[in-house]
Design a protein around this motif. Structure first.
Motif, PDB file in Angstrom:
ATOM      1  N   LEU A 194      -0.790   5.267   1.115  1.00 33.58           N
ATOM      2  CA  LEU A 194       0.486   4.588   0.859  1.00 33.58           C
ATOM      3  C   LEU A 194       1.553   5.631   0.564  1.00 33.58           C
ATOM      4  O   LEU A 194       1.358   6.495  -0.295  1.00 33.58           O
ATOM      5  CB  LEU A 194       0.366   3.643  -0.342  1.00 33.58           C
ATOM      6  N   THR A 196       8.564   1.282  -0.082  1.00 35.48           N
ATOM      7  CA  THR A 196       7.316   1.534   0.640  1.00 35.48           C
ATOM      8  C   THR A 196       7.668   1.983   2.048  1.00 35.48           C
ATOM      9  O   THR A 196       8.330   1.243   2.781  1.00 35.48           O
ATOM     10  CB  THR A 196       6.471   0.247   0.694  1.00 35.48           C
ATOM     11  N   ILE A 197       7.259   3.194   2.437  1.00 38.30           N
ATOM     12  CA  ILE A 197       7.617   3.669   3.776  1.00 38.30           C
ATOM     13  C   ILE A 197       6.398   3.946   4.659  1.00 38.30           C
ATOM     14  O   ILE A 197       6.553   4.300   5.823  1.00 38.30           O
ATOM     15  CB  ILE A 197       8.531   4.921   3.735  1.00 38.30           C
ATOM     16  N   GLY A 198       5.200   3.765   4.126  1.00 34.37           N
ATOM     17  CA  GLY A 198       4.022   3.951   4.973  1.00 34.37           C
ATOM     18  C   GLY A 198       2.795   3.315   4.369  1.00 34.37           C
ATOM     19  O   GLY A 198       2.646   3.293   3.144  1.00 34.37           O
ATOM     20  N   ALA A 199       1.944   2.748   5.210  1.00 32.99           N
ATOM     21  CA  ALA A 199       0.646   2.234   4.760  1.00 32.99           C
ATOM     22  C   ALA A 199      -0.295   2.262   5.947  1.00 32.99           C
ATOM     23  O   ALA A 199       0.045   1.769   7.026  1.00 32.99           O
ATOM     24  CB  ALA A 199       0.765   0.815   4.212  1.00 32.99           C
ATOM     25  N   SER A 200      -1.442   2.864   5.764  1.00 38.31           N
ATOM     26  CA  SER A 200      -2.474   2.805   6.784  1.00 38.31           C
ATOM     27  C   SER A 200      -3.810   2.909   6.069  1.00 38.31           C
ATOM     28  O   SER A 200      -3.856   3.149   4.851  1.00 38.31           O
ATOM     29  CB  SER A 200      -2.319   3.929   7.809  1.00 38.31           C
ATOM     30  N   HIS A 201      -4.883   2.704   6.801  1.00 34.25           N
ATOM     31  CA  HIS A 201      -6.181   2.733   6.125  1.00 34.25           C
ATOM     32  C   HIS A 201      -7.287   3.137   7.079  1.00 34.25           C
ATOM     33  O   HIS A 201      -7.175   3.012   8.292  1.00 34.25           O
ATOM     34  CB  HIS A 201      -6.513   1.360   5.541  1.00 34.25           C
ATOM     35  N   THR A 202      -8.358   3.624   6.490  1.00 38.00           N
ATOM     36  CA  THR A 202      -9.674   3.702   7.120  1.00 38.00           C
ATOM     37  C   THR A 202     -10.616   3.081   6.080  1.00 38.00           C
ATOM     38  O   THR A 202     -10.170   2.773   4.967  1.00 38.00           O
ATOM     39  CB  THR A 202     -10.048   5.162   7.451  1.00 38.00           C
ATOM     40  N   PRO A 203     -11.895   2.868   6.396  1.00 34.85           N
ATOM     41  CA  PRO A 203     -12.723   2.109   5.440  1.00 34.85           C
ATOM     42  C   PRO A 203     -12.764   2.699   4.029  1.00 34.85           C
ATOM     43  O   PRO A 203     -12.857   1.961   3.046  1.00 34.85           O
ATOM     44  CB  PRO A 203     -14.112   2.134   6.092  1.00 34.85           C
ATOM     45  N   PRO A 241     -11.331   2.843  -2.506  1.00 30.77           N
ATOM     46  CA  PRO A 241     -11.753   1.476  -2.887  1.00 30.77           C
ATOM     47  C   PRO A 241     -12.847   1.497  -3.954  1.00 30.77           C
ATOM     48  O   PRO A 241     -13.930   0.943  -3.755  1.00 30.77           O
ATOM     49  CB  PRO A 241     -12.242   0.899  -1.557  1.00 30.77           C
ATOM     50  N   VAL A 265      -5.533   5.736  -1.906  1.00 34.50           N
ATOM     51  CA  VAL A 265      -6.218   4.838  -2.837  1.00 34.50           C
ATOM     52  C   VAL A 265      -7.641   4.589  -2.345  1.00 34.50           C
ATOM     53  O   VAL A 265      -7.848   3.987  -1.285  1.00 34.50           O
ATOM     54  CB  VAL A 265      -5.455   3.510  -2.969  1.00 34.50           C
ATOM     55  N   TYR A 314       5.679   6.404  -0.366  1.00 35.77           N
ATOM     56  CA  TYR A 314       6.886   5.845  -0.981  1.00 35.77           C
ATOM     57  C   TYR A 314       8.018   6.861  -0.960  1.00 35.77           C
ATOM     58  O   TYR A 314       7.779   8.058  -1.154  1.00 35.77           O
ATOM     59  CB  TYR A 314       6.606   5.472  -2.448  1.00 35.77           C
ATOM     60  N   VAL A 357     -10.352   4.482   2.411  1.00 32.64           N
ATOM     61  CA  VAL A 357      -9.095   4.842   1.751  1.00 32.64           C
ATOM     62  C   VAL A 357      -7.924   4.057   2.331  1.00 32.64           C
ATOM     63  O   VAL A 357      -7.946   3.670   3.503  1.00 32.64           O
ATOM     64  CB  VAL A 357      -8.838   6.368   1.911  1.00 32.64           C
ATOM     65  N   SER A 358      -6.914   3.808   1.486  1.00 26.92           N
ATOM     66  CA  SER A 358      -5.591   3.365   1.953  1.00 26.92           C
ATOM     67  C   SER A 358      -4.601   4.471   1.648  1.00 26.92           C
ATOM     68  O   SER A 358      -4.591   4.991   0.537  1.00 26.92           O
ATOM     69  CB  SER A 358      -5.124   2.113   1.211  1.00 26.92           C
ATOM     70  N   PHE A 406       6.356  10.403  -2.088  1.00 23.99           N
ATOM     71  CA  PHE A 406       4.973  10.717  -2.450  1.00 23.99           C
ATOM     72  C   PHE A 406       4.009   9.832  -1.680  1.00 23.99           C
ATOM     73  O   PHE A 406       4.369   8.753  -1.200  1.00 23.99           O
ATOM     74  CB  PHE A 406       4.751  10.602  -3.963  1.00 23.99           C
TER      75      PHE A 406
END
Lengths: 205, 205
Positions: free
Chosen positions: A199, A187-194, A165, A163, A201, A196-197, A159
């Motif tokens: 994530l 945890t298999i992925g994490a990235s962000h832009t201002p 902010p 997230v 799994y 949102v994050s 999933f």
């Protein structure tokens, strides 16, 4: 191998929706807070068959990829009723299996979206979605209650949570409905832009 | 410019600590669940002046960087009492200002760690920390209550949460103590290893 996944937006304090949800007040009015990153993207409005959004960034690619990977949807009755009044024709571009007690003929739309109304339970909806999806993935779309049923029943392989902010303070806390005893997460992925994050799994049993 | 930050571990459902905390049961026993990514890193045990950990990866670099950037700490009385019984000499390698009603002479350790016991409030502790930190950053160490006071008082410039892929279901929900009306957040960092997602936010007012 076809995967079963969900993909949802959450506030930083873990809410997937606000209070007082209804077809007149989808998500309890918190969509602008949680989904702003999507609303900024042209890709989101393209799928709604209209124009909008100022940006076309990696967040837009992500929106397109989630639609592209999905060969069938499973949806709860309440989410369907919240969306039915406003979704454009052929939003999902795949079969959507709606779990409901309502007996109703399939709603065949122009394009490739058909809503099927399933009265004989989650396993039946899942088997139909699997047959439709082929090599593509099955998305358990929502709402929260439906995702909990499929997660706690052991159906979900992975999933993604987006997230935002923001803190909402009240509403439906997504993780409160998860049975904590039956799985492990990686945890298999994490990235962000201002705004949102993202994530991702994988779920182990 | 020196920054004021906090840096904490959370479960995926937002808990910073479990129930029944005491010096005999720090964090309510949930440290292995939340901090496993740290415990696996040699860098963590080096700071405890002992050996341990199997790995030395980007997660270890992150541990070293947080110690290196910090010129002064502010700490709550309860966290100090939980740690005092077990911390090795010179763990923090900088002045630590402990907010407490207890009147006590500074505890000067070998190396560069000195605990100062501050009885005249959070602003006093902050000014002393700022004077000590110089160009380095000030870490509001914890526990949750202390971080809430400084966050809600407008002191925090940025923060990192290390989100472990576990659900705890009960304990202290970190974001419940944040006053939602006084700030905006921007996501400025996201990365992951299998045991954790590191999310960093800047705080606007």
């Amino acid at each position: 191998m076809s995967k079963v996944f969900f993909d949802i937006g959450l506030s930083l304090d873990g809410f997937i929706a606000g209070e007082n949800r209804s077809p007149q007040n989808p998500m309890g009015g918190v969509a602008p807070a949680i989904h702003q990153w999507m609303f900024n993207q042209k890709a989101f409005w393209e799928h709604l068959k209209t124009t909008g959004g100022e940006e076309d960034t990696e967040d837009g690619d992500r929106i397109r990829q989630v639609f592209a990977r999905t060969g069938a949807y499973i949806m709860g009755k309440r989410m369907f009723e919240e969306g039915e009044v406003s979704w454009p024709e052929d939003l999902f571009m795949a079969p959507v299996y709606v779990l409901t007690h309502e007996k109703r003929e399939p709603w065949v739309q122009k394009g490739s979206t058909t809503f099927y109304f399933i009265n004989d339970g989650m396993e039946s909806a899942f088997e139909k979605a699997r047959a439709s999806a082929g090599k593509k993935d099955i998305r358990v779309q929502g709402g929260a209650n439906l995702i909990w049923q499929y997660f706690n029943g052991g159906y979900i392989d992975e999933f993604t949570i987006h997230v935002a902010p923001v803190l909402l303070g009240s509403g439906i806390r997504f993780f409160d409905g998860i049975d904590r005893t039956t799985f492990s997460l990686k945890t298999i992925g994490a990235s962000h832009t201002p705004l949102v994050s993202h994530l991702t799994y994988s779920v182990g049993r």
